[in-house]
Design an enzyme around this catalytic site. Structure first.
Site, PDB file in Angstrom:
ATOM      1  N   TYR A  77      19.214  59.631 -50.816  1.00 11.39           N
ATOM      2  CA  TYR A  77      19.619  60.192 -52.292  1.00 11.39           C
ATOM      3  C   TYR A  77      19.226  61.441 -52.866  1.00 11.39           C
ATOM      4  O   TYR A  77      19.625  62.525 -52.752  1.00 11.39           O
ATOM      5  CB  TYR A  77      19.699  59.060 -53.386  1.00 11.39           C
ATOM      6  CG  TYR A  77      20.518  57.904 -52.828  1.00 11.39           C
ATOM      7  CD1 TYR A  77      21.850  57.843 -52.850  1.00 11.39           C
ATOM      8  CD2 TYR A  77      19.669  56.611 -52.469  1.00 11.39           C
ATOM      9  CE1 TYR A  77      22.555  56.902 -52.440  1.00 11.39           C
ATOM     10  CE2 TYR A  77      20.549  55.593 -52.009  1.00 11.39           C
ATOM     11  CZ  TYR A  77      21.859  55.516 -52.043  1.00 11.39           C
ATOM     12  OH  TYR A  77      22.514  54.560 -51.479  1.00 11.39           O
ATOM     13  N   PRO A 108      30.009  56.723 -55.948  1.00  9.73           N
ATOM     14  CA  PRO A 108      31.423  56.061 -55.987  1.00  9.73           C
ATOM     15  C   PRO A 108      31.946  55.658 -57.156  1.00  9.73           C
ATOM     16  O   PRO A 108      31.540  56.200 -58.355  1.00  9.73           O
ATOM     17  CB  PRO A 108      30.983  54.715 -55.295  1.00  9.73           C
ATOM     18  CG  PRO A 108      29.545  54.744 -55.101  1.00  9.73           C
ATOM     19  CD  PRO A 108      28.768  55.823 -56.078  1.00  9.73           C
ATOM     20  N   HIS A 133      24.115  56.822 -57.272  1.00 10.65           N
ATOM     21  CA  HIS A 133      23.952  55.811 -56.668  1.00 10.65           C
ATOM     22  C   HIS A 133      22.319  55.784 -56.300  1.00 10.65           C
ATOM     23  O   HIS A 133      21.999  54.744 -55.656  1.00 10.65           O
ATOM     24  CB  HIS A 133      24.407  56.246 -55.136  1.00 10.65           C
ATOM     25  CG  HIS A 133      25.069  55.174 -54.237  1.00 10.65           C
ATOM     26  ND1 HIS A 133      24.175  53.860 -54.272  1.00 10.65           N
ATOM     27  CD2 HIS A 133      26.275  54.894 -53.671  1.00 10.65           C
ATOM     28  CE1 HIS A 133      24.945  53.143 -53.382  1.00 10.65           C
ATOM     29  NE2 HIS A 133      26.080  53.580 -53.023  1.00 10.65           N
ATOM     30  N   LYS A 137      39.583  32.366 -44.003  1.00 11.82           N
ATOM     31  CA  LYS A 137      38.571  31.179 -44.006  1.00 11.82           C
ATOM     32  C   LYS A 137      39.158  30.114 -43.400  1.00 11.82           C
ATOM     33  O   LYS A 137      38.510  29.242 -42.763  1.00 11.82           O
ATOM     34  CB  LYS A 137      37.908  30.771 -45.582  1.00 11.82           C
ATOM     35  CG  LYS A 137      37.193  31.820 -46.051  1.00 11.82           C
ATOM     36  CD  LYS A 137      36.635  31.410 -47.419  1.00 11.82           C
ATOM     37  CE  LYS A 137      35.665  32.484 -47.848  1.00 11.82           C
ATOM     38  NZ  LYS A 137      35.447  31.886 -49.486  1.00 11.82           N
ATOM     39  N   SER A 176      34.839  34.613 -40.505  1.00 11.33           N
ATOM     40  CA  SER A 176      34.345  35.208 -41.662  1.00 11.33           C
ATOM     41  C   SER A 176      35.351  36.595 -42.139  1.00 11.33           C
ATOM     42  O   SER A 176      35.868  37.358 -41.503  1.00 11.33           O
ATOM     43  CB  SER A 176      33.094  35.901 -41.008  1.00 11.33           C
ATOM     44  OG  SER A 176      32.712  37.041 -42.074  1.00 11.33           O
ATOM     45  N   PRO A 177      35.335  36.494 -43.550  1.00 10.79           N
ATOM     46  CA  PRO A 177      36.396  37.333 -43.901  1.00 10.79           C
ATOM     47  C   PRO A 177      35.927  38.914 -43.878  1.00 10.79           C
ATOM     48  O   PRO A 177      36.719  39.727 -43.508  1.00 10.79           O
ATOM     49  CB  PRO A 177      36.673  37.010 -45.575  1.00 10.79           C
ATOM     50  CG  PRO A 177      36.292  35.621 -45.377  1.00 10.79           C
ATOM     51  CD  PRO A 177      35.238  35.363 -44.477  1.00 10.79           C
ATOM     52  N   ASP A 178      34.729  39.022 -44.156  1.00  9.33           N
ATOM     53  CA  ASP A 178      34.139  40.491 -43.934  1.00  9.33           C
ATOM     54  C   ASP A 178      34.336  40.847 -42.607  1.00  9.33           C
ATOM     55  O   ASP A 178      34.872  42.002 -42.138  1.00  9.33           O
ATOM     56  CB  ASP A 178      32.696  40.495 -44.272  1.00  9.33           C
ATOM     57  CG  ASP A 178      32.016  41.829 -44.110  1.00  9.33           C
ATOM     58  OD1 ASP A 178      32.608  42.909 -44.789  1.00  9.33           O
ATOM     59  OD2 ASP A 178      31.344  42.198 -43.151  1.00  9.33           O
ATOM     60  N   SER A 210      27.866  49.020 -44.785  1.00 10.45           N
ATOM     61  CA  SER A 210      26.470  48.549 -45.784  1.00 10.45           C
ATOM     62  C   SER A 210      26.406  47.123 -45.762  1.00 10.45           C
ATOM     63  O   SER A 210      27.076  46.422 -46.191  1.00 10.45           O
ATOM     64  CB  SER A 210      26.772  49.269 -47.202  1.00 10.45           C
ATOM     65  OG  SER A 210      25.517  49.023 -48.093  1.00 10.45           O
ATOM     66  N   SER A 269      23.456  44.457 -47.056  1.00 12.42           N
ATOM     67  CA  SER A 269      22.396  44.203 -48.138  1.00 12.42           C
ATOM     68  C   SER A 269      21.219  43.846 -47.350  1.00 12.42           C
ATOM     69  O   SER A 269      21.194  42.813 -46.480  1.00 12.42           O
ATOM     70  CB  SER A 269      22.852  43.427 -49.270  1.00 12.42           C
ATOM     71  OG  SER A 269      21.689  42.869 -50.025  1.00 12.42           O
ATOM     72  N   THR A 326      19.588  48.541 -48.330  1.00  8.46           N
ATOM     73  CA  THR A 326      20.822  48.331 -47.484  1.00  8.46           C
ATOM     74  C   THR A 326      20.218  48.596 -45.875  1.00  8.46           C
ATOM     75  O   THR A 326      19.264  49.390 -45.618  1.00  8.46           O
ATOM     76  CB  THR A 326      21.832  49.188 -47.287  1.00  8.46           C
ATOM     77  OG1 THR A 326      21.457  50.571 -47.251  1.00  8.46           O
ATOM     78  CG2 THR A 326      22.456  49.067 -48.926  1.00  8.46           C
ATOM     79  N   SER A 330      32.487  49.646 -46.433  1.00 10.33           N
ATOM     80  CA  SER A 330      31.783  48.858 -47.375  1.00 10.33           C
ATOM     81  C   SER A 330      32.503  47.550 -47.998  1.00 10.33           C
ATOM     82  O   SER A 330      33.580  48.009 -48.507  1.00 10.33           O
ATOM     83  CB  SER A 330      31.167  49.337 -48.594  1.00 10.33           C
ATOM     84  OG  SER A 330      30.122  48.909 -49.251  1.00 10.33           O
ATOM     85  N   GLN A 331      32.260  46.179 -47.892  1.00  9.04           N
ATOM     86  CA  GLN A 331      32.743  45.289 -48.600  1.00  9.04           C
ATOM     87  C   GLN A 331      32.093  45.366 -49.976  1.00  9.04           C
ATOM     88  O   GLN A 331      30.930  45.118 -50.199  1.00  9.04           O
ATOM     89  CB  GLN A 331      32.632  43.938 -48.048  1.00  9.04           C
ATOM     90  CG  GLN A 331      33.173  42.814 -48.691  1.00  9.04           C
ATOM     91  CD  GLN A 331      32.894  41.356 -48.255  1.00  9.04           C
ATOM     92  OE1 GLN A 331      33.871  40.477 -48.144  1.00  9.04           O
ATOM     93  NE2 GLN A 331      31.666  41.245 -47.716  1.00  9.04           N
TER      94      GLN A 331
END
Length: 636
Positions: free
Chosen positions: A116, A129, A352, A433, A438-440, A464, A466, A475, A564-565
């Site tokens: 950054y 974003p 960000h 599900k 896994s949805p992601d 990304s 966490s 991240t 990214s989710q």
């Protein structure tokens, strides 16, 4: 050893306690919350330094699907030399572990600077974003302002939770998460400087700011949102403040805000000229920087050449439609800029540096919930309300030339960015599900397949993940491209492959991605450690190791897919530009029965087009659904 709180949060809690010193019962409650917060933060483990050799093995697995046989064999040799018992990698790893012993988070400062503050490209498109709220139809300025007043009230309601340390303490998988990012989003601003920018946190002072800045027709106004009694203005009072702003700014002004869209070195020089030319300029800039947040009351901009209204709104949140649109009605250095357009575009853009997407979306969910559920004034009127103050600027010939340069450069960015934002409606995370997936990870495989359909290969993919399980965690990269993912793409595009084989490949790829995700968010990713080894080498006067010059590294870090989710409770989505010129940006919000996507690409790249990617993504999601259903029917 008890972990120390960061200096920032210590100042924050001291400032709160100072403000509460002469209060009555409220101070007891707040001080108890502060202690609870401190205990929560102190419970967080430090970010580990992943073990070297398992990480290098993981690295080789991640680069394998991206390289030719010859390239891979060469990378294996480079990695073997780097990781030798007495090799450079082992030396650097030992130094990194020593750094970890004496810091709260060995990565924190390096990452803030690398990702950054030391990043010199424009914030617009490249870094900041956009977040699109559910869109509205205002029809009149009065309705626009009434909505804006309610939005401000909702934001102040969320700020009260922060000020009183009353935010619910978050956990993931039963583990506590770092909450520090929430305390950095209000009254924060990035300052342009050479060779690296800085951040200022004005909420830390005992007398924290009580004003926001409202931008309208490129004018800026300091608008108090707290009265002299320290209480927030209610909606009626906020509306009156906004009406006053609009009445005083009917004629569009020279777009000073467009200066904040320059590359950081150019803006740093223009910033010095602007502040130095007139004392009033300096004071106006200071007021913007200290403000709790910016509220942008935007003019209506035609949504020509856009796929749909969502795409138009996304572009407005990212770059405001350029110099002829609302880009001058911004100050991109501010952490939070809420946008309320006359055409019903509602959202925000955020700088960000201080925070990732989840705290911002939590704030958005709270604000929208407030707007939808709170009827009328939640608070009694505050007393002694100060009228809005116009922030005045005196512009030199040099600054006028800087504005012209900024407009030209921004228009180039605007012309190059193309987006396709849409809602995939056939199904959402509930179906995924139901398949025990896994949805992601499932959506990530759909993204891999979409890219493969267009380019006949998979590519380096940045997702990304966490690392908020750790103190000051930000991240880690989830490398979504894998050998299992490549096998899945080949099976799905093989017409001779039966549904049960395709479904098995899908499940294998999803499981591999999920396993990598678990490791990444548990501090066992590879990219942040590789960054750490490179940084520790430079800090010790060494040359950059050969590993970082190798094709395996350069290919696997040229992220043509930046993903990214960003989940939210409401029907919203985040969006951003591609990470590299020949790549795609792909942000998504899986909802129970649909999935929101924000896709982007660069017009300057003949290889990429977001609309083509959208079609391939829709097709991929449809096919994945079908092979799962077909394979289940075959078992019956």
């Amino acid at each position: 050893m008890v972990l120390r709180l960061s200096r920032l949060l210590l100042k924050q809690t001291e400032a709160i306690m100072t403000r509460q010193k002469f209060a009555t019962a409220a101070s007891t409650t707040v001080n108890a919350k502060i202690k609870e917060f401190q205990t929560h933060q102190q419970s967080l483990p430090r970010l580990p330094v992943p073990p070297l050799h398992p990480s290098l093995e993981k690295y080789l697995l991640s680069v394998r699907p991206l390289l030719t046989e010859e390239e891979y064999n060469n990378t294996v040799k480079v990695v073997k030399d780097f990781g030798a018992p007495n090799g450079l990698g082992s030396q650097l790893h030992a130094l990194l572990k020593e750094r970890a012993k004496v810091t709260e988070n060995w990565l924190d400062e390096w990452w803030l600077d690398t990702a950054y503050l030391g990043f010199r490209s424009p914030l617009v498109v490249y870094s900041s974003p956009g977040l699109v709220f559910p869109l509205k139809d205002f029809n009149t300025v009065e309705r626009q302002l009434r909505f804006a007043a309610r939005l401000v009230a909702g934001a102040l309601d969320f700020k009260m939770l922060i000020d009183n340390f009353a935010l619910p303490l978050e956990t993931m998988g039963g583990k506590p998460l770092d909450m520090a990012q929430y305390y950095k989003i209000f009254s924060t601003c990035r300052i342009p400087e050479c060779p690296t920018d800085s951040l200022v946190f004005h909420a830390l002072h005992p007398e924290s700011p009580k004003h926001i800045v409202v931008a309208h027709n490129n004018h800026y106004f300091s608008v108090d949102v707290y009265g002299d009694d320290g209480k927030p203005l209610n909606e009626s009072q906020l509306l009156a403040q906004l009406q006053s702003v609009v009445a005083q700014s009917s004629i569009e002004k020279s777009p000073i805000g467009v200066l904040t869209t320059l590359d950081r070195d150019s803006w740093a020089k223009a910033y010095k000229r602007l502040r130095k030319y007139d004392y009033q300029n300096k004071e106006s800039i200071k007021s913007i920087q200290k403000a709790i947040f910016l509220l942008c009351l935007d003019k209506i901009v035609p949504d020509t050449n856009c796929l749909n209204r969502k795409t138009h709104a996304a572009l407005q949140t990212i770059h405001g439609g350029g110099p002829k649109g609302n880009a001058g009605n911004r100050w991109y250095d501010k952490t939070i800029q809420f946008i309320v357009g006359g055409d019903g575009v509602v959202g925000l853009t955020y700088e960000h540096s201080p925070a990732e997407g989840p705290p911002i979306t939590q704030m958005m969910d709270h604000v929208v919930d407030y707007i939808q559920k709170t009827k009328g004034n939640k608070w009694l009127p505050s007393t002694e309300v100060t009228e809005p103050t116009k922030l005045r600027f005196k512009l030199s010939d040099d600054t006028m030339q800087d504005i012209k340069e900024a407009e030209n450069e921004l228009q180039t960015l605007v012309d190059d960015l193309e987006m396709s934002c849409f809602t995939y409606e056939p199904y959402g995370k509930d179906f995924i599900k139901s398949q025990r997936l896994s949805p992601d990870s499932y959506v990530q495989m759909a993204i891999q397949l979409a890219f493969y359909k267009i380019h006949n290969q998979i590519t380096a993919t940045y997702e990304s993940g966490s690392s908020r399980k750790f103190l000051h965690g930000r991240t880690e990269i989830i490398r979504s491209a894998s050998m299992e993912g490549l096998d899945f793409c080949k099976e799905m595009t093989d017409k001779a492959s039966p549904p049960h084989t395709k479904a098995a490949a899908l499940r294998s790829a999803v499981d591999a991605h999920k396993e990598y995700t678990i490791q990444a968010i548990s501090g066992l990713g590879i990219d942040r450690m590789l960054l750490g080894l490179k940084k520790i080498a430079l800090e010790n006067g060494m040359n950059v190791p050969d590993l970082y010059m190798d094709t395996g590294y350069t290919t696997s870090t040229h992220f043509k897919l930046s993903t990214s989710q960003v989940p939210s409770k409401i029907d919203a989505f985040m969006c951003y530009g591609p990470l590299v010129p020949d790549g795609y940006g792909c942000c998504y919000n899986p909802r129970p029965s649909s999935i929101n996507f924000g896709l982007s690409a660069c017009n300057s790249s003949p290889e990429t087009q977001s609309s083509n990617f959208m079609k391939a993504l829709i097709e991929s999601l449809n096919e994945m659904h079908d092979v799962l259903n077909q394979s289940q029917k075959a078992k019956l």
